[in-house]
Scaffold this motif. Sequence first.
Motif, mmCIF file in Angstrom:
data_model
loop_
_atom_site.group_PDB
_atom_site.id
_atom_site.type_symbol
_atom_site.label_atom_id
_atom_site.label_comp_id
_atom_site.label_asym_id
_atom_site.label_seq_id
_atom_site.Cartn_x
_atom_site.Cartn_y
_atom_site.Cartn_z
ATOM 1 N N ARG A 135 0.849 -1.177 0.000
ATOM 2 C CA ARG A 135 0.000 0.000 0.000
ATOM 3 C C ARG A 135 0.895 1.239 0.000
ATOM 4 N N GLN A 136 0.395 2.304 -0.613
ATOM 5 C CA GLN A 136 1.166 3.538 -0.680
ATOM 6 C C GLN A 136 0.232 4.721 -0.891
ATOM 7 N N TRP A 137 0.782 5.901 -0.637
ATOM 8 C CA TRP A 137 0.054 7.132 -0.883
ATOM 9 C C TRP A 137 0.203 7.494 -2.365
ATOM 10 N N THR A 138 -0.154 8.705 -2.718
ATOM 11 C CA THR A 138 -0.180 9.095 -4.135
ATOM 12 C C THR A 138 0.614 10.376 -4.360
ATOM 13 N N ASP A 139 1.781 10.476 -3.743
ATOM 14 C CA ASP A 139 2.587 11.698 -3.778
ATOM 15 C C ASP A 139 2.891 12.156 -5.205
ATOM 16 N N LEU A 169 14.527 4.339 0.381
ATOM 17 C CA LEU A 169 13.817 3.535 -0.607
ATOM 18 C C LEU A 169 12.398 3.219 -0.133
ATOM 19 N N LEU A 170 12.257 2.770 1.108
ATOM 20 C CA LEU A 170 10.934 2.440 1.636
ATOM 21 C C LEU A 170 10.073 3.685 1.808
ATOM 22 N N LYS A 171 10.697 4.807 2.144
ATOM 23 C CA LYS A 171 9.950 6.060 2.284
ATOM 24 C C LYS A 171 9.372 6.475 0.939
ATOM 25 N N GLY A 172 10.169 6.382 -0.117
ATOM 26 C CA GLY A 172 9.682 6.716 -1.446
ATOM 27 C C GLY A 172 8.534 5.818 -1.862
ATOM 28 N N TYR A 173 8.640 4.521 -1.539
ATOM 29 C CA TYR A 173 7.557 3.596 -1.860
ATOM 30 C C TYR A 173 6.302 3.957 -1.083
ATOM 31 N N SER A 174 6.445 4.191 0.225
ATOM 32 C CA SER A 174 5.293 4.493 1.069
ATOM 33 C C SER A 174 4.572 5.757 0.610
ATOM 34 N N LEU A 175 5.338 6.742 0.154
ATOM 35 C CA LEU A 175 4.738 7.989 -0.319
ATOM 36 C C LEU A 175 4.014 7.815 -1.650
ATOM 37 N N ALA A 227 -7.526 1.121 -10.759
ATOM 38 C CA ALA A 227 -6.665 0.069 -11.298
ATOM 39 C C ALA A 227 -5.272 0.625 -11.607
ATOM 40 N N MET A 228 -5.210 1.878 -12.074
ATOM 41 C CA MET A 228 -3.922 2.473 -12.379
ATOM 42 C C MET A 228 -3.088 2.648 -11.114
ATOM 43 N N LEU A 229 -3.721 3.064 -10.033
ATOM 44 C CA LEU A 229 -2.997 3.213 -8.772
ATOM 45 C C LEU A 229 -2.474 1.866 -8.280
ATOM 46 N N ARG A 230 -3.278 0.812 -8.489
ATOM 47 C CA ARG A 230 -2.808 -0.525 -8.093
ATOM 48 C C ARG A 230 -1.623 -0.958 -8.951
ATOM 49 N N ALA A 263 1.436 0.974 -7.802
ATOM 50 C CA ALA A 263 1.933 0.404 -6.544
ATOM 51 C C ALA A 263 2.705 -0.883 -6.811
ATOM 52 N N LEU A 264 2.188 -1.703 -7.742
ATOM 53 C CA LEU A 264 2.879 -2.950 -8.090
ATOM 54 C C LEU A 264 4.229 -2.669 -8.735
ATOM 55 N N PHE A 265 4.273 -1.730 -9.677
ATOM 56 C CA PHE A 265 5.536 -1.397 -10.320
ATOM 57 C C PHE A 265 6.535 -0.831 -9.319
ATOM 58 N N SER A 266 6.042 -0.025 -8.367
ATOM 59 C CA SER A 266 6.918 0.521 -7.326
ATOM 60 C C SER A 266 7.462 -0.598 -6.448
ATOM 61 N N TRP A 267 6.581 -1.532 -6.101
ATOM 62 C CA TRP A 267 6.978 -2.667 -5.260
ATOM 63 C C TRP A 267 8.042 -3.498 -5.971
#
Length: 433
Positions: free
Chosen positions: A59-63, A167-173, A114-117, A120-124
């Motif tokens: 899960r992540q935000w949408t920064d 790295l994890l901060k960027g993902y979370s944001l 769906a795009m946000l999901r 998030a997958l590509f970021s993960w």
Amino acid sequence: MRSPTVNNFSAATHGKRLLLFVVCSLLLANVVQWGLCRALHLGNPGGLKMEVADFLHMRQWTDSWLPMMKSLDYFDANPTKPIYAAPLYDTLIYSLASELPLLALRRLGVGDAAMLRLLALFSWLSVVGIPAVSLAMGRRLLRRRGAELTWSAIIAVILACLACYPLLKGYSLGNAQTMLSFGFALMLYLWTSGREREAGVVAALLAFVKPQYVLLLVWMVVRRRWGAMWAFLVCSTVLLAMSVAVFGWHNNLDYVGVLASLSHKAQSHYANQSMFGTLNRMIFNGENLGYTPHLYTPYVGWVYRTTVITSLVLIGGVLLFPWGRLRGSTGDLAAMGLASVAASPMAWEHHYGIVLGIFAWFWFAYGCWESKRPWLWGVSFFLCVNFLSATNLLADKRGWNVLQSYMYFGALLLIALLMRLARRVGSDSVVVA
């Protein structure tokens, strides 16, 4: 013949050394820091808990994603109006070419949820991809000296990457920097493998999201790496042509004004690990612990001029430094990439996720072979990849709050260490990898 000061460590030995260091670094930054703050009644300093939970639950935000998606909405509704003037919840600071993948998904009928999901997958996958690329680079470097990766080295690299705060901060944001950090590691791997043209393409893709990476093109010109330079230019030309065809000349030219405005404004929040942030926090100008979107630090002339001068010195220093036998090497390229981040007036914590590939290159190329333990490299790693939140207790202490910029100083130390390594490579004490 190898120098007598370079030990013929077994693969198992260097892997165990690396794993021990990574574990100690994580314990110091998280368990020990937390324990000391609680013992001294300073409260809970915070740590990686929330970021790790976000990553594990995907899960992540949408920064980055929300401004980009809202910009496309605005363009669809107002195709003749300037995109960068769109009234968004936050400012779009990326080039319009970076919007093309999202636009393609939208044209394929992918909805916003769906795009946000997918993002998030590509970021993960980008987070997971960094240790994979780093280990591939390490395997190649070790084999040049007849060694192999060990399980302890593999675990160490995976642990270092998956517990890296930037790295994890960027993902979370939900920030695009997560993918850029993967791209940077991939670029270093390609350069190490001798595939400079492919590395040039990756560098161009990075620059179309974060324009400061255009300094990589300057580096290629100065170093006369013509294959990489032409690959960068061809890729850039194609991306720009596509962006102009979709969004028009006027919208793309407006980005020049966006960049000009960004060079004069930034934020002094502690997460801005730059000279600009450091100086403004020192004089208590603007926010520090709090964060308000759209609220930029009041302009102070000498702070701006000092930031510009130090940035020019940093970039010029990397470009003009006599790199010797490391000139044009992966280490030289890495220093330029890191300098482009540190020289920016707004260098957020998550922008330093690129250091993982740099440390991987150093360790497997030189660090694991040195007879003396590279303690200064360890200090730089500790400062660059951890969240030392206890330094925020010094926010209101004049002079001492400079320690809040620990990540920025760790990056400067890393650049200096790359330069020092260049002076030693090819001498009697260090073997060229």
